[in-house]
Design a protein around this motif. Structure first.
Motif, mmCIF file in Angstrom:
data_model
loop_
_atom_site.group_PDB
_atom_site.id
_atom_site.type_symbol
_atom_site.label_atom_id
_atom_site.label_comp_id
_atom_site.label_asym_id
_atom_site.label_seq_id
_atom_site.Cartn_x
_atom_site.Cartn_y
_atom_site.Cartn_z
ATOM 1 N N HIS A 120 0.808 -1.221 0.000
ATOM 2 C CA HIS A 120 0.000 0.000 0.000
ATOM 3 C C HIS A 120 0.845 1.277 0.000
ATOM 4 O O HIS A 120 0.296 2.375 -0.124
ATOM 5 C CB HIS A 120 -0.955 0.010 1.202
ATOM 6 C CG HIS A 120 -0.265 0.182 2.522
ATOM 7 N ND1 HIS A 120 0.234 -0.885 3.243
ATOM 8 C CD2 HIS A 120 0.022 1.294 3.249
ATOM 9 C CE1 HIS A 120 0.783 -0.437 4.361
ATOM 10 N NE2 HIS A 120 0.672 0.885 4.386
ATOM 11 N N THR A 121 2.171 1.156 0.148
ATOM 12 C CA THR A 121 3.034 2.342 0.133
ATOM 13 C C THR A 121 3.574 2.658 -1.270
ATOM 14 O O THR A 121 4.298 3.636 -1.433
ATOM 15 C CB THR A 121 4.232 2.154 1.081
ATOM 16 O OG1 THR A 121 5.038 1.065 0.624
ATOM 17 C CG2 THR A 121 3.765 1.864 2.495
ATOM 18 N N LEU A 122 3.215 1.835 -2.247
ATOM 19 C CA LEU A 122 3.805 1.981 -3.586
ATOM 20 C C LEU A 122 3.534 3.344 -4.211
ATOM 21 O O LEU A 122 4.413 3.943 -4.842
ATOM 22 C CB LEU A 122 3.296 0.869 -4.505
ATOM 23 C CG LEU A 122 3.958 -0.489 -4.278
ATOM 24 C CD1 LEU A 122 3.165 -1.601 -4.961
ATOM 25 C CD2 LEU A 122 5.394 -0.459 -4.801
ATOM 26 N N PHE A 123 2.298 3.852 -4.065
ATOM 27 C CA PHE A 123 1.977 5.160 -4.640
ATOM 28 C C PHE A 123 2.816 6.248 -3.988
ATOM 29 O O PHE A 123 3.354 7.127 -4.677
ATOM 30 C CB PHE A 123 0.485 5.462 -4.461
ATOM 31 C CG PHE A 123 0.052 6.754 -5.109
ATOM 32 C CD1 PHE A 123 -0.246 6.801 -6.457
ATOM 33 C CD2 PHE A 123 -0.061 7.926 -4.359
ATOM 34 C CE1 PHE A 123 -0.642 7.996 -7.063
ATOM 35 C CE2 PHE A 123 -0.460 9.115 -4.952
ATOM 36 C CZ PHE A 123 -0.756 9.147 -6.299
ATOM 37 N N THR A 124 2.946 6.193 -2.662
ATOM 38 C CA THR A 124 3.753 7.188 -1.940
ATOM 39 C C THR A 124 5.214 7.103 -2.340
ATOM 40 O O THR A 124 5.884 8.132 -2.491
ATOM 41 C CB THR A 124 3.620 6.978 -0.419
ATOM 42 O OG1 THR A 124 2.244 7.013 -0.061
ATOM 43 C CG2 THR A 124 4.364 8.067 0.341
ATOM 44 N N ILE A 125 5.717 5.893 -2.540
ATOM 45 C CA ILE A 125 7.100 5.722 -2.995
ATOM 46 C C ILE A 125 7.289 6.413 -4.341
ATOM 47 O O ILE A 125 8.285 7.094 -4.576
ATOM 48 C CB ILE A 125 7.460 4.228 -3.100
ATOM 49 C CG1 ILE A 125 7.538 3.601 -1.704
ATOM 50 C CG2 ILE A 125 8.786 4.032 -3.834
ATOM 51 C CD1 ILE A 125 7.719 2.094 -1.713
ATOM 52 N N GLY A 126 6.310 6.256 -5.237
ATOM 53 C CA GLY A 126 6.386 6.908 -6.543
ATOM 54 C C GLY A 126 6.361 8.425 -6.435
ATOM 55 O O GLY A 126 7.111 9.124 -7.128
ATOM 56 N N VAL A 127 5.495 8.940 -5.553
ATOM 57 C CA VAL A 127 5.401 10.391 -5.341
ATOM 58 C C VAL A 127 6.744 10.948 -4.879
ATOM 59 O O VAL A 127 7.242 11.960 -5.397
ATOM 60 C CB VAL A 127 4.303 10.730 -4.317
ATOM 61 C CG1 VAL A 127 4.384 12.191 -3.893
ATOM 62 C CG2 VAL A 127 2.923 10.434 -4.902
ATOM 63 N N LEU A 128 7.365 10.282 -3.902
ATOM 64 C CA LEU A 128 8.655 10.742 -3.376
ATOM 65 C C LEU A 128 9.756 10.592 -4.407
ATOM 66 O O LEU A 128 10.636 11.451 -4.523
ATOM 67 C CB LEU A 128 9.001 9.958 -2.112
ATOM 68 C CG LEU A 128 8.073 10.182 -0.905
ATOM 69 C CD1 LEU A 128 8.451 9.253 0.231
ATOM 70 C CD2 LEU A 128 8.133 11.629 -0.453
#
Length: 236
Positions: free
Chosen positions: A125-133
């Motif tokens: 579930h952290t994949l989108f946040t990883i992409g944003v960063l």
């Protein structure tokens, strides 16, 4: 036309993305997954990257719009090109003269620290946040896209430019994550070396665009008569 150009810049420069962002892509929490769930995770990560690019495009498109409204669109394009060339020169000096030029410290280090924690956690579930960063990390290719977005002179076109740019990087980045084990360090390093040429081409195109040479698509006549027209329309 400008969105197609942005897509081509992203696609051609995506080999640089593989070289620079490959280590992050190879450590995403999708390696143990299979089939549709693995692809879904990969796309979620890349959606985060493209979201960041779109927001950057919106902001720098807005800045470009302010400059254009002031009647300086021509100089904005030339300045963006010169800044890209200056960046190339600084990179050359730091590489060949053994000088260390680092990105702004506190902000970049904070992003890297949080990004590292998310990668270590290995949660889907952290994949989108990883992409944003990931999209916020210093990158010459992204700077090139930002320069193009600013030169569009509008908020909407700036956002579309960076979205199309991000979409152009998508095929290579998806392939790099899916077939990551086939990309050796030496291949990624060779891909990374392609970016200076791409930046130089983009810089020259921006400078030519601002020179008002009357060449369709390359250096069209920019309409900067708004302030004059405004004066004529308001004569007593």
């Amino acid at each position: 036309m400008f969105t197609f150009t942005a897509f081509l810049i992203g696609f051609a420069g995506s080999f640089h993305c593989v070289g620079m962002c490959g280590p992050i892509a190879l450590t995403l929490p999708v390696r143990h997954l299979e089939g549709g769930r693995k692809m879904g995770g990969i796309l979620l990560y890349n959606a985060g990257r493209i979201f960041t690019y779109a927001v950057l495009g919106l902001f720098f498109g807005w800045l470009g719009q302010q400059v254009s409204l002031a009647g300086f669109q021509q100089w904005l394009s030339v300045t963006a090109g010169l800044l890209l060339l200056s960046g190339l020169l600084l990179q050359y000096i730091s590489t060949h003269r053994k000088l260390r030029l680092s990105a702004p410290g506190i902000f970049t280090e904070a992003i890297k620290s949080y990004l590292g924690k998310l990668l270590v956690a290995q949660r889907f579930h952290t994949l989108f946040t990883i992409g944003v960063l990931n999209g916020l990390l210093p990158c010459g290719l992204v700077y090139m896209g930002i320069a193009g977005a600013a030169s569009t002179g509008t908020v909407e076109k700036g956002m579309l430019f960076m979205t199309a740019f991000g979409a152009g990087t998508l095929p290579a980045m998806v392939a790099a994550t899916w077939f990551g084990h086939l990309l050796s360090i030496s291949i990624r390093n060779k891909m990374r070396k392609m970016i200076p040429l791409m930046v130089a081409i983009m810089a020259i195109m921006l400078i030519m665009r601002g020179m008002n040479l009357g060449i369709p698509y390359i250096s069209p006549q920019l309409n900067e008569q708004a302030p004059t027209e405004f004066i004529h329309c308001h004569k007593p």
